[in-house]
Write a protein that holds these residues in place. Sequence first.
Motif, PDB file in Angstrom:
ATOM      1  N   TRP A  81       0.307  63.110   6.100  1.00 55.89           N
ATOM      2  CA  TRP A  81      -0.955  62.734   7.022  1.00 55.89           C
ATOM      3  C   TRP A  81      -1.906  61.645   6.488  1.00 55.89           C
ATOM      4  CZ3 TRP A  81      -1.466  62.703  11.904  1.00 55.89           C
ATOM      5  CH2 TRP A  81      -2.685  62.552  12.553  1.00 55.89           C
ATOM      6  N   ALA A  82      -2.089  62.000   5.139  1.00 53.44           N
ATOM      7  CA  ALA A  82      -3.160  61.137   4.493  1.00 53.44           C
ATOM      8  C   ALA A  82      -2.539  59.589   4.489  1.00 53.44           C
ATOM      9  CB  ALA A  82      -3.453  61.566   3.027  1.00 53.44           C
ATOM     10  N   SER A  83      -1.227  59.494   4.442  1.00 56.12           N
ATOM     11  CA  SER A  83      -0.727  58.349   4.139  1.00 56.12           C
ATOM     12  C   SER A  83      -0.543  57.557   5.575  1.00 56.12           C
ATOM     13  CB  SER A  83       0.696  58.270   3.582  1.00 56.12           C
ATOM     14  OG  SER A  83       1.619  58.913   4.363  1.00 56.12           O
ATOM     15  N   VAL A  84      -0.774  58.143   6.676  1.00 63.15           N
ATOM     16  CA  VAL A  84      -0.634  57.486   8.222  1.00 63.15           C
ATOM     17  C   VAL A  84      -1.860  56.714   8.132  1.00 63.15           C
ATOM     18  CG1 VAL A  84      -0.542  58.131  10.383  1.00 63.15           C
ATOM     19  CG2 VAL A  84       0.597  59.396   8.962  1.00 63.15           C
ATOM     20  N   SER A  85      -1.604  55.549   8.815  1.00 58.66           N
ATOM     21  CA  SER A  85      -2.502  54.365   9.085  1.00 58.66           C
ATOM     22  C   SER A  85      -3.533  55.219  10.050  1.00 58.66           C
ATOM     23  CB  SER A  85      -2.059  53.098   9.651  1.00 58.66           C
ATOM     24  OG  SER A  85      -1.565  53.221  10.940  1.00 58.66           O
ATOM     25  N   PRO A  86      -4.819  54.695  10.030  1.00 60.50           N
ATOM     26  CA  PRO A  86      -5.893  55.258  11.028  1.00 60.50           C
ATOM     27  C   PRO A  86      -5.488  54.832  12.470  1.00 60.50           C
ATOM     28  CG  PRO A  86      -6.827  54.156   8.937  1.00 60.50           C
ATOM     29  CD  PRO A  86      -5.533  53.931   8.910  1.00 60.50           C
ATOM     30  N   SER A  87      -4.738  53.671  12.724  1.00 61.75           N
ATOM     31  CA  SER A  87      -4.504  53.460  13.933  1.00 61.75           C
ATOM     32  C   SER A  87      -3.471  54.331  14.660  1.00 61.75           C
ATOM     33  CB  SER A  87      -4.028  52.039  14.242  1.00 61.75           C
ATOM     34  OG  SER A  87      -2.713  51.897  13.548  1.00 61.75           O
ATOM     35  N   LEU A  88      -2.484  54.828  13.759  1.00 60.47           N
ATOM     36  CA  LEU A  88      -1.490  55.869  14.219  1.00 60.47           C
ATOM     37  C   LEU A  88      -2.226  57.174  14.306  1.00 60.47           C
ATOM     38  CD1 LEU A  88       1.871  54.782  12.255  1.00 60.47           C
ATOM     39  CD2 LEU A  88       1.233  54.622  14.852  1.00 60.47           C
ATOM     40  N   ARG A  89      -2.827  57.418  13.361  1.00 59.56           N
ATOM     41  CA  ARG A  89      -3.767  58.867  13.559  1.00 59.56           C
ATOM     42  C   ARG A  89      -4.514  59.138  14.586  1.00 59.56           C
ATOM     43  NH1 ARG A  89      -6.903  59.087   8.261  1.00 59.56           N
ATOM     44  NH2 ARG A  89      -5.241  58.030   7.442  1.00 59.56           N
ATOM     45  N   ALA A 184     -12.853  54.328  23.363  1.00 60.27           N
ATOM     46  CA  ALA A 184     -13.569  55.648  23.066  1.00 60.27           C
ATOM     47  C   ALA A 184     -13.755  55.898  21.710  1.00 60.27           C
ATOM     48  CB  ALA A 184     -13.028  56.592  23.954  1.00 60.27           C
ATOM     49  N   ARG A 185     -12.484  55.860  20.999  1.00 59.86           N
ATOM     50  CA  ARG A 185     -12.162  56.096  19.710  1.00 59.86           C
ATOM     51  C   ARG A 185     -13.183  55.162  18.707  1.00 59.86           C
ATOM     52  NH1 ARG A 185      -7.274  56.982  21.736  1.00 59.86           N
ATOM     53  NH2 ARG A 185      -6.474  54.966  20.823  1.00 59.86           N
ATOM     54  N   ALA A 186     -13.277  53.815  18.961  1.00 60.30           N
ATOM     55  CA  ALA A 186     -13.958  52.786  18.534  1.00 60.30           C
ATOM     56  C   ALA A 186     -15.156  53.213  18.515  1.00 60.30           C
ATOM     57  CB  ALA A 186     -13.553  51.470  19.043  1.00 60.30           C
ATOM     58  N   VAL A 187     -16.061  53.705  19.402  1.00 62.55           N
ATOM     59  CA  VAL A 187     -17.344  53.950  19.801  1.00 62.55           C
ATOM     60  C   VAL A 187     -17.544  55.179  18.784  1.00 62.55           C
ATOM     61  CG1 VAL A 187     -18.946  54.498  21.482  1.00 62.55           C
ATOM     62  CG2 VAL A 187     -17.532  52.679  21.978  1.00 62.55           C
TER      63      VAL A 187
END
Length: 188
Positions: A81-89, A184-187
């Motif tokens: 999970w730590a290696s997954v990009s924030p956009s996929l997470r 919403a996630r960006a905010v």
Amino acid sequence: MKRAFVPTAEQQAVIDAALRLGNLKVKAFAGAGKTSTLQLVAEHFGQRLGMYLAFNREIAANAARRFSPHVDSRTMHSLAWASVSPSLRSRVSLQGEPPHELAARYGLGPLEVRTVTGKAVELAPFEIGRMIADGRDRFCRSADIQPATRHIVVDEKIDEAVAAQLRTYLLPYIGHLWEEGAAARAVG
């Protein structure tokens, strides 16, 4: 940390191999003493950084209490999970909305469609909202960079030509739903 016990011959062989080779794999049945053996290995390596990977949180937490602070104890899932990009997470933590409310928010009422037998049936707003939410969720579980008609599941009783039109009709709503979540996630 003082050694609490004298290693068995098998444990000593693992310690010696680790000191000689560095990386190694230890396979043994449950309860065979793998964690105790790895504790001994960690003691022999002094303050060198190490990692203990476990199958579940409880085992990782127990190991964290047993190992020195220089040994990171975690689950295999947390490492991945730590290696997954924030956009996929961000795709995993999407908020749900009742399907009928989703359809109403988008101004979608019932739709009449043809079945494979030629009979006309009505898709209720709840079913339409569910198809949109499920399409978004299927997109989120894919490696695709944008929603596509293949993410929309249409009941197999609906005529395939009509199902294709329905997928094309619903695709923009799935895109909107995904973009709303991204905003919403960006905010937040």
